[in-house]
Structures are given as structure tokens and as C-alpha cells.
Design a protein around this motif. Structure first.
Motif, PDB file in Angstrom:
ATOM      1  N   ASP A 118     -27.259 125.719  19.641  1.00 45.06           N
ATOM      2  CA  ASP A 118     -28.345 126.625  20.023  1.00 45.06           C
ATOM      3  C   ASP A 118     -28.822 127.352  18.779  1.00 45.06           C
ATOM      4  OD1 ASP A 118     -26.474 128.702  19.578  1.00 45.06           O
ATOM      5  OD2 ASP A 118     -25.933 128.809  21.682  1.00 45.06           O
ATOM      6  N   THR A 119     -29.949 127.997  18.888  1.00 46.65           N
ATOM      7  CA  THR A 119     -30.491 128.745  17.758  1.00 46.65           C
ATOM      8  C   THR A 119     -31.471 129.794  18.241  1.00 46.65           C
ATOM      9  OG1 THR A 119     -31.373 128.480  15.501  1.00 46.65           O
ATOM     10  CG2 THR A 119     -32.511 127.293  17.257  1.00 46.65           C
ATOM     11  N   LYS A 120     -31.808 130.709  17.337  1.00 45.07           N
ATOM     12  CA  LYS A 120     -32.736 131.797  17.652  1.00 45.07           C
ATOM     13  C   LYS A 120     -33.868 131.793  16.628  1.00 45.07           C
ATOM     14  CE  LYS A 120     -31.587 135.834  16.098  1.00 45.07           C
ATOM     15  NZ  LYS A 120     -32.638 136.073  15.062  1.00 45.07           N
ATOM     16  N   PHE A 121     -35.091 131.794  17.129  1.00 41.58           N
ATOM     17  CA  PHE A 121     -36.264 131.919  16.270  1.00 41.58           C
ATOM     18  C   PHE A 121     -36.956 133.246  16.543  1.00 41.58           C
ATOM     19  CE2 PHE A 121     -36.068 127.247  17.105  1.00 41.58           C
ATOM     20  CZ  PHE A 121     -35.840 126.821  15.809  1.00 41.58           C
ATOM     21  N   GLU A 122     -37.709 133.708  15.541  1.00 40.91           N
ATOM     22  CA  GLU A 122     -38.592 134.850  15.742  1.00 40.91           C
ATOM     23  C   GLU A 122     -39.991 134.465  15.292  1.00 40.91           C
ATOM     24  OE1 GLU A 122     -37.241 138.753  14.772  1.00 40.91           O
ATOM     25  OE2 GLU A 122     -35.132 138.153  14.805  1.00 40.91           O
ATOM     26  N   PHE A 123     -40.975 135.006  15.969  1.00 39.85           N
ATOM     27  CA  PHE A 123     -42.363 134.648  15.701  1.00 39.85           C
ATOM     28  C   PHE A 123     -43.213 135.896  15.513  1.00 39.85           C
ATOM     29  CE2 PHE A 123     -40.716 131.012  18.081  1.00 39.85           C
ATOM     30  CZ  PHE A 123     -41.184 129.935  17.340  1.00 39.85           C
ATOM     31  N   GLY A 124     -44.300 135.711  14.774  1.00 41.15           N
ATOM     32  CA  GLY A 124     -45.312 136.741  14.635  1.00 41.15           C
ATOM     33  C   GLY A 124     -46.686 136.118  14.774  1.00 41.15           C
TER      34      GLY A 124
END
Length: 300
Positions: free
Chosen positions: A209-215
Motif C-alpha cells: 500500500d502507499t499514500k499520495f498527496e495532491f495539490g
């Protein structure tokens, strides 16, 4: 031996925030500086000890993935080369070299875009209790560490410093950032995970699994920000020892989590970590970098 950087000190730069790992500075109206310190956290608690060199490995892994995944969604990276940064930044090169990203300033979306390819961690605990992951119904009969039929988008809120992230249903994500943007985020996150997971598999690593962040940039375009597919934001398992029905060996923070569990950590109070735990954690991060890239990280 590299000296650990627990906190950056750049008095002529405007400090915006200190996160669990990164210190964030404003450079001008268009750019920010992300500094990956050697702090380490688990269960949203920042430990008192730092893992010397960890921030440099995180930075180099993120740069690798930003380049590899740029065809799916643009990212905020301007440069990771201290020599290409403004002079006001270069004066702190002894602190910042190898652990800093000059990035575009964007409007950050208040959601952590978690993608799960396998059922593990908090997702496995919830599934055991309720048959769901982040209140998303899954079929019966899944086992610990089993691969899911398809990658699952399970967002969470972004906690303030010292707070705890909260898993939310995708419907709640849509309420927070709007249905269209939420759908774009989910599609992009799953596409990023899928491409990265396929590559990692060819290198003998399972990305569980992984975590992304977006803007969102000034033109309204979605942009990948923060870090990308590091041992801090992902679960990396060696494919060679993978077996369904149990917890897995890992190249990530799971080693630290397991240690904290073994000492009955209270999930709240920062503690000093033994040198062996710090050393072994660093070895896990180095091994992940070498496996993924075929190169040794630059810790100079």
C-alpha cells in the motif's frame, strides 16, 4: 558517519511548517522548499531519536518516482540539486544538500490518497472486525496480506501537527473536495500505484500500500506533491518471502512498528529509540533504495 538532522535551522528562510518528517520553507510567491529531516514517526508520533541519513534516502527515492511516474500526473518538483536552487537556499548547503526539494507552490488538497493493493495493517484489523476496509465492503474469506482483486482507494483526512489521520469513506472525500476532484484523485492515485507496483515487482518488491498527496496548481491542474512511494509512506515487502496468511518481512517502517508493539508502546508518548533499532531501520531504507533503483543512495 553522517550526523542526524532532527530539525533544520535556516533563519533567513521563512519557515511555514514542520511536519512529522519535513520542514517546509517559503522561498518566493511561486516556490517552496521541502527539507526531509531524519525524524521518524510511527502511529503519528514523532520519536525523540532520528535515523541519520534517512531524509536523504527519502528525497532520492521520491526524485526517482517523480521522474518515473511523471507521464501519469505532473508533480511539483522543480529541482533537487542544491546548485540549481536560489543563493538564499545554497548558503545552508551543509544542512540541506541531498535532502531538499525546491517545488512549485500549489493549493494542497486536505486528503491523503491511500491506495491498498493488499490487505494488511489497519485495513486487516478492520476487515477482521467488520468485513470492511475504511467502511468499504469486501467479500468474505480474505486472509492477512492477501492481494486484493483490484487496488482500493481508501482516503484519509490530513491531521494537523501532532494529530492523527482519520480514515474516511470515498463518499466523504467527495464531500470535502468535490465529486469531480475526488474522482480525479482516486483515478490518478490508483494509476500511480499500479504503474509503480508493476515496476517494483520486476525488482523483487511488493508494494502492499502507499499514500499520495495532491495539490492543484494555478491553472486548476491536479499535481502530485510531497513525497512519492518512500518507505515512510508505503509498505514494501520482499517478494521472495511473501506468503499469504501472515504478517510480512518489510523494507519500511514496519520494523519500527513491530519494535514499538513489542515494548507495549502507548501510541502517544515520544520515546528514545535504541541504536540497534535506528541502525536496522536505516538498513531497511537503504535496502529498499538499492532494490528499487539498482544504485546505492548518496549519504555524503
Amino acid at each position: 558517519m553522517i550526523e542526524a538532522l532532527f530539525e533544520s535551522d535556516c533563519p533567513e528562510l521563512k519557515l511555514v511548517a514542520r511536519g512529522k518528517v519535513r520542514d517546509l520553507y517559503e522561498i518566493d510567491e511561486h516556490s517552496l522548499l521541502f527539507v526531509a529531516t531524519d525524524r521518524i514517526s510511527a502511529y503519528d508520533v514523532i520519536m525523540n531519536s532520528a535515523v541519520a541519513g534517512k531524509g536523504k534516502i527519502l528525497t532520492q527515492i521520491s526524485v526517482f518516482w517523480f521522474d518515473y511516474l511523471k507521464d501519469i500526473v505532473p508533480n511539483h518538483l522543480i529541482t533537487a540539486n542544491i546548485d540549481e536552487m536560489p543563493a538564499v537556499v545554497q548558503q545552508y548547503r551543509d544542512q540541506l544538500s541531498g535532502r531538499s526539494l525546491l517545488v512549485k507552490k500549489v493549493s494542497v488538497l486536505p486528503i491523503e490518497a491511500i491506495v491498498r493493493g493488499y490487505i494488511t495493517g489497519s485495513g486487516w484489523k478492520e476487515y477482521q472486525a467488520k468485513g470492511t476496509v475504511c467502511n468499504i465492503e469486501l467479500g468474505a474469506g480474505l486472509r492477512e496480506s492477501q492481494k486484493l482483486p483490484a487496488p482500493l482507494f481508501t482516503p484519509s483526512t490530513k491531521a494537523e501537527y501532532g494529530g492523527h489521520d482519520e480514515n474516511i469513506h470515498p463518499d466523504r472525500c467527495a464531500e470535502i473536495i468535490g465529486a469531480q476532484r475526488a474522482a480525479e484523485m482516486a483515478h490518478s492515485a490508483v494509476a500511480l500505484y499500479s504503474k509503480a507496483a508493476e515496476y517494483a515487482a520486476s525488482r523483487g518488491i511488493i508494494i502492499a500500500d502507499t499514500k499520495f498527496e495532491f495539490g492543484v496548481d494555478s491553472q486548476g491542474n491536479l499535481m502530485l506533491i510531497d513525497e512519492a512511494l518512500t518507505p515512510d509512506s508505503s509498505r514494501f515487502w520482499p517478494a521472495l518471502t511473501y506468503k499469504v496468511g501472515k504478517s510480512q518481512d518489510s523494507y519500511d517502517k514496519q520494523y519500527l512498528r513491530d519494535y514499538l508493539t513489542s515494548i507495549d508502546f502507548d501510541m502517544r508518548t515520544p520515546i528514545d529509540l535504541p541504536p540497534t533499532v535506528l541502525d536496522n531501520t536505516l538498513k531497511k531504507y537503504i535496502e529498499a533504495y538499492v532494490k528499487l533503483t539498482g544504485n546505492r543512495p548518496d549519504l555524503s
